[in-house]
Design a protein around this motif. Structure first.
Motif, PDB file in Angstrom:
ATOM      1  N   ASN A  24       9.666   1.647   3.001  1.00 32.05           N
ATOM      2  CA  ASN A  24       9.268   2.878   2.298  1.00 32.05           C
ATOM      3  C   ASN A  24       8.733   2.573   0.905  1.00 32.05           C
ATOM      4  OD1 ASN A  24       9.973   4.544   4.457  1.00 32.05           O
ATOM      5  ND2 ASN A  24      12.069   4.797   3.715  1.00 32.05           N
ATOM      6  N   MET A  25       7.850   1.596   0.849  1.00 36.74           N
ATOM      7  CA  MET A  25       7.291   1.199  -0.433  1.00 36.74           C
ATOM      8  C   MET A  25       5.768   1.233  -0.398  1.00 36.74           C
ATOM      9  SD  MET A  25       9.764  -1.720  -2.002  1.00 36.74           S
ATOM     10  CE  MET A  25       9.009  -1.451  -3.601  1.00 36.74           C
ATOM     11  N   VAL A  26       5.193   1.479  -1.566  1.00 32.86           N
ATOM     12  CA  VAL A  26       3.747   1.424  -1.739  1.00 32.86           C
ATOM     13  C   VAL A  26       3.463   0.580  -2.977  1.00 32.86           C
ATOM     14  CG1 VAL A  26       3.656   3.579  -3.058  1.00 32.86           C
ATOM     15  CG2 VAL A  26       1.617   2.776  -1.832  1.00 32.86           C
ATOM     16  N   TYR A  27       2.351  -0.152  -2.912  1.00 32.32           N
ATOM     17  CA  TYR A  27       2.000  -1.072  -3.981  1.00 32.32           C
ATOM     18  C   TYR A  27       0.578  -0.790  -4.449  1.00 32.32           C
ATOM     19  CZ  TYR A  27       5.818  -3.516  -1.646  1.00 32.32           C
ATOM     20  OH  TYR A  27       7.020  -3.829  -1.069  1.00 32.32           O
ATOM     21  N   LEU A  28       0.312  -1.189  -5.691  1.00 33.96           N
ATOM     22  CA  LEU A  28      -1.051  -1.124  -6.210  1.00 33.96           C
ATOM     23  C   LEU A  28      -1.330  -2.431  -6.945  1.00 33.96           C
ATOM     24  CD1 LEU A  28      -3.553   0.732  -6.421  1.00 33.96           C
ATOM     25  CD2 LEU A  28      -2.731   1.353  -8.714  1.00 33.96           C
ATOM     26  N   GLN A  29      -2.163  -3.260  -6.338  1.00 32.64           N
ATOM     27  CA  GLN A  29      -2.597  -4.487  -6.995  1.00 32.64           C
ATOM     28  C   GLN A  29      -3.819  -4.159  -7.828  1.00 32.64           C
ATOM     29  OE1 GLN A  29      -1.274  -7.695  -6.973  1.00 32.64           O
ATOM     30  NE2 GLN A  29      -2.847  -8.095  -8.514  1.00 32.64           N
ATOM     31  N   MET A  30      -3.727  -4.419  -9.119  1.00 34.51           N
ATOM     32  CA  MET A  30      -4.798  -4.087 -10.045  1.00 34.51           C
ATOM     33  C   MET A  30      -5.351  -5.362 -10.660  1.00 34.51           C
ATOM     34  SD  MET A  30      -3.147  -0.724 -11.870  1.00 34.51           S
ATOM     35  CE  MET A  30      -1.890  -1.669 -12.740  1.00 34.51           C
ATOM     36  N   ASN A  31      -6.595  -5.652 -10.380  1.00 35.26           N
ATOM     37  CA  ASN A  31      -7.250  -6.840 -10.909  1.00 35.26           C
ATOM     38  C   ASN A  31      -8.392  -6.451 -11.851  1.00 35.26           C
ATOM     39  OD1 ASN A  31      -5.600  -8.453  -9.244  1.00 35.26           O
ATOM     40  ND2 ASN A  31      -7.075  -8.341  -7.564  1.00 35.26           N
ATOM     41  N   ASP A  32      -8.814  -7.402 -12.676  1.00 36.40           N
ATOM     42  CA  ASP A  32      -9.924  -7.173 -13.604  1.00 36.40           C
ATOM     43  C   ASP A  32      -9.704  -5.866 -14.376  1.00 36.40           C
ATOM     44  OD1 ASP A  32     -13.531  -6.669 -13.351  1.00 36.40           O
ATOM     45  OD2 ASP A  32     -12.317  -7.567 -14.933  1.00 36.40           O
ATOM     46  N   LEU A  33      -8.535  -5.738 -14.961  1.00 32.61           N
ATOM     47  CA  LEU A  33      -8.195  -4.509 -15.668  1.00 32.61           C
ATOM     48  C   LEU A  33      -9.058  -4.311 -16.901  1.00 32.61           C
ATOM     49  CD1 LEU A  33      -4.363  -4.675 -15.155  1.00 32.61           C
ATOM     50  CD2 LEU A  33      -5.782  -2.700 -14.579  1.00 32.61           C
ATOM     51  N   LYS A  34      -9.346  -3.047 -17.180  1.00 35.58           N
ATOM     52  CA  LYS A  34     -10.188  -2.672 -18.310  1.00 35.58           C
ATOM     53  C   LYS A  34      -9.397  -1.745 -19.231  1.00 35.58           C
ATOM     54  CE  LYS A  34     -14.117  -2.654 -15.110  1.00 35.58           C
ATOM     55  NZ  LYS A  34     -14.613  -3.996 -15.495  1.00 35.58           N
ATOM     56  N   PRO A  35      -9.768  -1.667 -20.511  1.00 37.92           N
ATOM     57  CA  PRO A  35      -9.063  -0.737 -21.402  1.00 37.92           C
ATOM     58  C   PRO A  35      -9.056   0.701 -20.880  1.00 37.92           C
ATOM     59  CG  PRO A  35     -10.352  -2.278 -22.689  1.00 37.92           C
ATOM     60  CD  PRO A  35     -10.702  -2.541 -21.239  1.00 37.92           C
ATOM     61  N   ASP A  36     -10.102   1.100 -20.165  1.00 37.45           N
ATOM     62  CA  ASP A  36     -10.142   2.456 -19.606  1.00 37.45           C
ATOM     63  C   ASP A  36      -9.103   2.678 -18.509  1.00 37.45           C
ATOM     64  OD1 ASP A  36     -13.744   3.157 -19.812  1.00 37.45           O
ATOM     65  OD2 ASP A  36     -12.116   3.280 -21.285  1.00 37.45           O
ATOM     66  N   ASP A  37      -8.483   1.612 -18.025  1.00 32.60           N
ATOM     67  CA  ASP A  37      -7.428   1.756 -17.021  1.00 32.60           C
ATOM     68  C   ASP A  37      -6.083   2.105 -17.662  1.00 32.60           C
ATOM     69  OD1 ASP A  37      -8.876  -1.051 -15.328  1.00 32.60           O
ATOM     70  OD2 ASP A  37      -9.074   1.073 -14.790  1.00 32.60           O
ATOM     71  N   THR A  38      -6.020   2.095 -18.981  1.00 35.61           N
ATOM     72  CA  THR A  38      -4.780   2.436 -19.674  1.00 35.61           C
ATOM     73  C   THR A  38      -4.368   3.865 -19.342  1.00 35.61           C
ATOM     74  OG1 THR A  38      -5.195   0.904 -21.494  1.00 35.61           O
ATOM     75  CG2 THR A  38      -3.719   2.759 -21.935  1.00 35.61           C
ATOM     76  N   ALA A  39      -3.148   4.012 -18.847  1.00 40.18           N
ATOM     77  CA  ALA A  39      -2.659   5.322 -18.411  1.00 40.18           C
ATOM     78  C   ALA A  39      -1.216   5.175 -17.942  1.00 40.18           C
ATOM     79  CB  ALA A  39      -3.518   5.860 -17.269  1.00 40.18           C
ATOM     80  N   VAL A  40      -0.589   6.322 -17.709  1.00 43.00           N
ATOM     81  CA  VAL A  40       0.662   6.341 -16.956  1.00 43.00           C
ATOM     82  C   VAL A  40       0.291   6.462 -15.485  1.00 43.00           C
ATOM     83  CG1 VAL A  40       2.842   7.520 -16.536  1.00 43.00           C
ATOM     84  CG2 VAL A  40       1.921   7.386 -18.860  1.00 43.00           C
ATOM     85  N   TYR A  41       0.827   5.563 -14.680  1.00 46.10           N
ATOM     86  CA  TYR A  41       0.530   5.539 -13.248  1.00 46.10           C
ATOM     87  C   TYR A  41       1.712   6.132 -12.477  1.00 46.10           C
ATOM     88  CZ  TYR A  41      -3.656   2.777 -13.969  1.00 46.10           C
ATOM     89  OH  TYR A  41      -4.913   2.361 -14.346  1.00 46.10           O
ATOM     90  N   TYR A  42       1.387   7.053 -11.579  1.00 50.50           N
ATOM     91  CA  TYR A  42       2.384   7.757 -10.784  1.00 50.50           C
ATOM     92  C   TYR A  42       2.169   7.466  -9.299  1.00 50.50           C
ATOM     93  CZ  TYR A  42       2.765  10.640 -15.011  1.00 50.50           C
ATOM     94  OH  TYR A  42       2.925  11.086 -16.286  1.00 50.50           O
ATOM     95  N   CYS A  43       3.246   7.363  -8.556  1.00 55.28           N
ATOM     96  CA  CYS A  43       3.085   7.336  -7.109  1.00 55.28           C
ATOM     97  C   CYS A  43       3.518   8.681  -6.544  1.00 55.28           C
ATOM     98  CB  CYS A  43       3.833   6.192  -6.456  1.00 55.28           C
ATOM     99  SG  CYS A  43       5.613   6.335  -6.425  1.00 55.28           S
TER     100      CYS A  43
END
Length: 121
Positions: free
Chosen positions: A76-95
């Motif tokens: 019962n898990m979900v993942y998010l692999q984030m590569n090549d991150l950019k400053p615009d990706d700055t945020a609170v991430y919710y599942c």
């Protein structure tokens, strides 16, 4: 009741990578779609990626080719692999998860409390 708990956020330099995890627990019979969304200060919440129970995925244009969503149905898990991150990706991430608590119950959407991702330039 169902709880979602995210982990894996943090501070990373532009171009770096992070892997977010979200664990669902509680009264779970089945989970349909699982999603990751994000909200940056002063901006509307954005749906980043979705994965169905069968593994079909969709992504926001802003993250295509950089982010990968996956899930482990047995855990019962979900993942998010984030590569090549950019400053615009700055945020609170919710599942989010669409959960049925029994064979006869309806589907309800549950949210986690979020994990902060900060990308420095």
């Amino acid at each position: 009741q169902v709880q979602l708990v995210e982990s894996g956020g943090g501070l990373v330099q532009a171009g770096g990578s992070l892997r977010l995890s979200c664990a669902a627990s509680g009264s779970i019979f089945s989970i349909n779609d699982m999603d990751w969304g994000r909200q940056a200060p002063g901006k509307q919440r954005e749906l980043v990626a979705t994965i169905t129970s069968g593994g079909r995925t969709t992504y926001a244009d802003s993250v295509k080719g950089r982010f990968t969503i996956s899930r482990d149905n047995a855990k019962n898990m979900v993942y998010l692999q984030m590569n090549d991150l950019k400053p615009d990706d700055t945020a609170v991430y919710y599942c989010h998860a669409a959960v049925s608590s029994s064979r006869l119950s309806g589907v309800y959407i549950y949210w986690g409390r979020g994990t902060q991702v900060t990308v420095s330039s």
